[in-house]
Structures are given as C-alpha cells and as structure tokens.
Design a protein around this motif. Structure first.
Motif, PDB file in Angstrom:
ATOM      1  N   LYS A  30       0.813  -1.222   0.000  1.00 54.05           N
ATOM      2  CA  LYS A  30       0.000   0.000   0.000  1.00 54.05           C
ATOM      3  C   LYS A  30       0.851   1.279   0.000  1.00 54.05           C
ATOM      4  O   LYS A  30       0.306   2.369  -0.113  1.00 54.05           O
ATOM      5  N   ALA A  31       2.143   1.141   0.148  1.00 51.79           N
ATOM      6  CA  ALA A  31       3.019   2.312   0.272  1.00 51.79           C
ATOM      7  C   ALA A  31       3.229   2.977  -1.083  1.00 51.79           C
ATOM      8  O   ALA A  31       3.147   2.341  -2.133  1.00 51.79           O
ATOM      9  N   TRP A  32       3.562   4.263  -1.029  1.00 51.63           N
ATOM     10  CA  TRP A  32       3.867   5.023  -2.244  1.00 51.63           C
ATOM     11  C   TRP A  32       5.283   4.706  -2.699  1.00 51.63           C
ATOM     12  O   TRP A  32       6.215   4.703  -1.901  1.00 51.63           O
ATOM     13  N   GLY A  33       5.466   4.434  -3.987  1.00 57.03           N
ATOM     14  CA  GLY A  33       6.800   4.302  -4.561  1.00 57.03           C
ATOM     15  C   GLY A  33       7.605   3.114  -4.096  1.00 57.03           C
ATOM     16  O   GLY A  33       8.826   3.210  -3.962  1.00 57.03           O
ATOM     17  N   VAL A  34       6.967   1.983  -3.868  1.00 55.29           N
ATOM     18  CA  VAL A  34       7.680   0.799  -3.382  1.00 55.29           C
ATOM     19  C   VAL A  34       8.685   0.315  -4.422  1.00 55.29           C
ATOM     20  O   VAL A  34       8.413   0.305  -5.621  1.00 55.29           O
ATOM     21  N   GLU A  35       9.857  -0.060  -3.933  1.00 53.29           N
ATOM     22  CA  GLU A  35      10.928  -0.611  -4.758  1.00 53.29           C
ATOM     23  C   GLU A  35      11.399  -1.916  -4.114  1.00 53.29           C
ATOM     24  O   GLU A  35      11.025  -2.211  -2.976  1.00 53.29           O
ATOM     25  N   PRO A  36      12.215  -2.693  -4.801  1.00 53.02           N
ATOM     26  CA  PRO A  36      12.677  -3.964  -4.227  1.00 53.02           C
ATOM     27  C   PRO A  36      13.400  -3.821  -2.883  1.00 53.02           C
ATOM     28  O   PRO A  36      13.410  -4.761  -2.087  1.00 53.02           O
ATOM     29  N   ASP A  37      13.993  -2.655  -2.610  1.00 50.39           N
ATOM     30  CA  ASP A  37      14.703  -2.458  -1.342  1.00 50.39           C
ATOM     31  C   ASP A  37      13.881  -1.670  -0.319  1.00 50.39           C
ATOM     32  O   ASP A  37      14.421  -1.101   0.618  1.00 50.39           O
ATOM     33  N   SER A  38      12.561  -1.680  -0.474  1.00 53.15           N
ATOM     34  CA  SER A  38      11.665  -0.979   0.460  1.00 53.15           C
ATOM     35  C   SER A  38      11.462  -1.789   1.736  1.00 53.15           C
ATOM     36  O   SER A  38      11.372  -3.011   1.701  1.00 53.15           O
ATOM     37  N   ARG A  39      11.386  -1.065   2.836  1.00 55.87           N
ATOM     38  CA  ARG A  39      11.026  -1.650   4.139  1.00 55.87           C
ATOM     39  C   ARG A  39      10.255  -0.613   4.927  1.00 55.87           C
ATOM     40  O   ARG A  39      10.349   0.592   4.668  1.00 55.87           O
ATOM     41  N   LEU A  40       9.486  -1.085   5.907  1.00 56.36           N
ATOM     42  CA  LEU A  40       8.907  -0.179   6.893  1.00 56.36           C
ATOM     43  C   LEU A  40       9.968  -0.029   7.972  1.00 56.36           C
ATOM     44  O   LEU A  40      10.423  -1.021   8.555  1.00 56.36           O
ATOM     45  N   SER A  41      10.379   1.198   8.225  1.00 53.72           N
ATOM     46  CA  SER A  41      11.507   1.402   9.144  1.00 53.72           C
ATOM     47  C   SER A  41      11.190   0.989  10.573  1.00 53.72           C
ATOM     48  O   SER A  41      12.099   0.706  11.342  1.00 53.72           O
ATOM     49  N   CYS A  42       9.917   0.902  10.910  1.00 52.67           N
ATOM     50  CA  CYS A  42       9.551   0.461  12.262  1.00 52.67           C
ATOM     51  C   CYS A  42       9.697  -1.042  12.434  1.00 52.67           C
ATOM     52  O   CYS A  42       9.723  -1.544  13.561  1.00 52.67           O
ATOM     53  N   GLN A  43       9.816  -1.763  11.332  1.00 54.61           N
ATOM     54  CA  GLN A  43       9.911  -3.224  11.378  1.00 54.61           C
ATOM     55  C   GLN A  43      11.298  -3.744  11.027  1.00 54.61           C
ATOM     56  O   GLN A  43      11.635  -4.880  11.359  1.00 54.61           O
ATOM     57  N   ALA A  44      12.110  -2.957  10.354  1.00 47.83           N
ATOM     58  CA  ALA A  44      13.446  -3.378   9.939  1.00 47.83           C
ATOM     59  C   ALA A  44      14.422  -3.196  11.096  1.00 47.83           C
ATOM     60  O   ALA A  44      14.735  -2.063  11.476  1.00 47.83           O
ATOM     61  N   LEU A  45      14.869  -4.301  11.660  1.00 47.18           N
ATOM     62  CA  LEU A  45      15.765  -4.250  12.819  1.00 47.18           C
ATOM     63  C   LEU A  45      17.220  -4.249  12.375  1.00 47.18           C
ATOM     64  O   LEU A  45      17.652  -5.071  11.561  1.00 47.18           O
ATOM     65  N   VAL A  46      17.965  -3.332  12.938  1.00 48.49           N
ATOM     66  CA  VAL A  46      19.377  -3.157  12.642  1.00 48.49           C
ATOM     67  C   VAL A  46      20.161  -4.372  13.148  1.00 48.49           C
ATOM     68  O   VAL A  46      19.877  -4.900  14.218  1.00 48.49           O
ATOM     69  N   THR A  47      21.148  -4.778  12.359  1.00 52.09           N
ATOM     70  CA  THR A  47      22.065  -5.834  12.795  1.00 52.09           C
ATOM     71  C   THR A  47      23.410  -5.166  13.091  1.00 52.09           C
ATOM     72  O   THR A  47      23.448  -3.990  13.443  1.00 52.09           O
ATOM     73  N   ASP A  48      24.490  -5.890  12.903  1.00 51.70           N
ATOM     74  CA  ASP A  48      25.810  -5.303  13.129  1.00 51.70           C
ATOM     75  C   ASP A  48      26.415  -4.769  11.835  1.00 51.70           C
ATOM     76  O   ASP A  48      27.579  -4.417  11.795  1.00 51.70           O
ATOM     77  N   ARG A  49      25.617  -4.689  10.781  1.00 55.04           N
ATOM     78  CA  ARG A  49      26.112  -4.209   9.486  1.00 55.04           C
ATOM     79  C   ARG A  49      25.564  -2.829   9.182  1.00 55.04           C
ATOM     80  O   ARG A  49      24.374  -2.570   9.366  1.00 55.04           O
ATOM     81  N   ASP A  50      26.418  -1.930   8.728  1.00 48.22           N
ATOM     82  CA  ASP A  50      26.010  -0.562   8.400  1.00 48.22           C
ATOM     83  C   ASP A  50      24.988  -0.562   7.273  1.00 48.22           C
ATOM     84  O   ASP A  50      24.995  -1.447   6.410  1.00 48.22           O
ATOM     85  N   LEU A  51      24.109   0.447   7.295  1.00 48.62           N
ATOM     86  CA  LEU A  51      23.056   0.581   6.290  1.00 48.62           C
ATOM     87  C   LEU A  51      23.085   1.974   5.687  1.00 48.62           C
ATOM     88  O   LEU A  51      23.436   2.945   6.363  1.00 48.62           O
ATOM     89  N   VAL A  52      22.684   2.068   4.431  1.00 50.32           N
ATOM     90  CA  VAL A  52      22.440   3.348   3.781  1.00 50.32           C
ATOM     91  C   VAL A  52      20.940   3.401   3.515  1.00 50.32           C
ATOM     92  O   VAL A  52      20.386   2.512   2.857  1.00 50.32           O
ATOM     93  N   VAL A  53      20.282   4.433   4.056  1.00 56.20           N
ATOM     94  CA  VAL A  53      18.825   4.535   4.031  1.00 56.20           C
ATOM     95  C   VAL A  53      18.406   5.807   3.313  1.00 56.20           C
ATOM     96  O   VAL A  53      18.997   6.865   3.520  1.00 56.20           O
ATOM     97  N   GLU A  54      17.374   5.690   2.513  1.00 58.58           N
ATOM     98  CA  GLU A  54      16.783   6.847   1.845  1.00 58.58           C
ATOM     99  C   GLU A  54      15.313   6.945   2.251  1.00 58.58           C
ATOM    100  O   GLU A  54      14.589   5.954   2.189  1.00 58.58           O
ATOM    101  N   ILE A  55      14.909   8.121   2.670  1.00 62.49           N
ATOM    102  CA  ILE A  55      13.513   8.371   3.026  1.00 62.49           C
ATOM    103  C   ILE A  55      12.814   8.863   1.761  1.00 62.49           C
ATOM    104  O   ILE A  55      13.263   9.826   1.147  1.00 62.49           O
ATOM    105  N   PRO A  56      11.714   8.215   1.360  1.00 65.33           N
ATOM    106  CA  PRO A  56      11.021   8.656   0.150  1.00 65.33           C
ATOM    107  C   PRO A  56      10.527  10.090   0.257  1.00 65.33           C
ATOM    108  O   PRO A  56      10.278  10.600   1.357  1.00 65.33           O
ATOM    109  N   LYS A  57      10.369  10.697  -0.888  1.00 69.59           N
ATOM    110  CA  LYS A  57       9.893  12.076  -0.929  1.00 69.59           C
ATOM    111  C   LYS A  57       8.449  12.190  -0.433  1.00 69.59           C
ATOM    112  O   LYS A  57       8.069  13.187   0.156  1.00 69.59           O
TER     113      LYS A  57
END
Length: 112
Positions: free
Chosen positions: A75-102
């Motif tokens: 249901k989200a706007w502009g979904v791409e293969p690397d889309s996640r809901l940030s409230c559900q994506a739990l950080v591990t020990d690996r760095d991430l690069v995140v983009e907030i949609p417009k």
C-alpha cells in the motif's frame, strides 16, 4: 554500534546524516532517538506505511519482512525492491544506507 547513513531528504535531513544504532533496534527507533523526525503515524505498530524507507545498502543484512509488513508495503507510495517499513526493519551489526522517500500516502504530516 552500527552506522546508519541517511541520504539527503528535502525536509527531514537536507544534508543527510550519519547516526549510530544499536543492533536489535528498528531503523525508525534509531532515527527518532537521533533527532530525525521520520513520520510514524501508527506509533511503530506496523499499521500504516508512513515510515517507509529504501535500504540502499545493507538490505540483505536485514531479516526478511514478515507477511504483515509485506501487506502494508503493498500500500506504500513508490515501493521498490529495497523498500522496508523502518519500524519493522531491525538493525544488525552491518552498516546501512537509508533513503527516506519524498512522499508517503499520508495527506497530512502527523508532526510527531
């Protein structure tokens, strides 16, 4: 600590920002704790799509989205293969690069 690199976003972080996150913490929790006012209309309960993000690097380090998250991502706007809901994506020990949609599907910001 894990580094989260947020790419520039016109209103939330015009210059981009690098923050520290704790493994097991959600991307949204880490962002809010570090002063990034990412929208989260459902108070991080996986009941909306306002915290939708793109995980541009490190996506494969995250656990797979569960069925409920996938349903909301549909249901989200502009979904791409690397889309996640940030409230559900739990950080591990690996760095991430995140983009907030417009845009989000929210017509009015909740101003959290």
């Amino acid at each position: 600590m894990t580094r989260l690199v947020f790419l520039p976003h016109q209103t939330i972080c015009p210059d981009g920002i690098v923050i520290e996150a704790n493994p097991g913490e959600s991307i949204c929790e880490a962002a809010l704790r570090n002063g990034l006012e990412i929208e989260h209309a459902c108070e991080m309960s996986c009941a909306c799509t306002t915290c939708h993000v793109y995980v541009r690097e490190g996506f494969d380090a995250l656990e797979e989205a569960d069925e409920l998250e996938e349903d909301y991502l549909d249901k989200a706007w502009g979904v791409e293969p690397d889309s996640r809901l940030s409230c559900q994506a739990l950080v591990t020990d690996r760095d991430l690069v995140v983009e907030i949609p417009k845009y989000t599907i929210n017509m009015v910001s909740e101003q959290h």
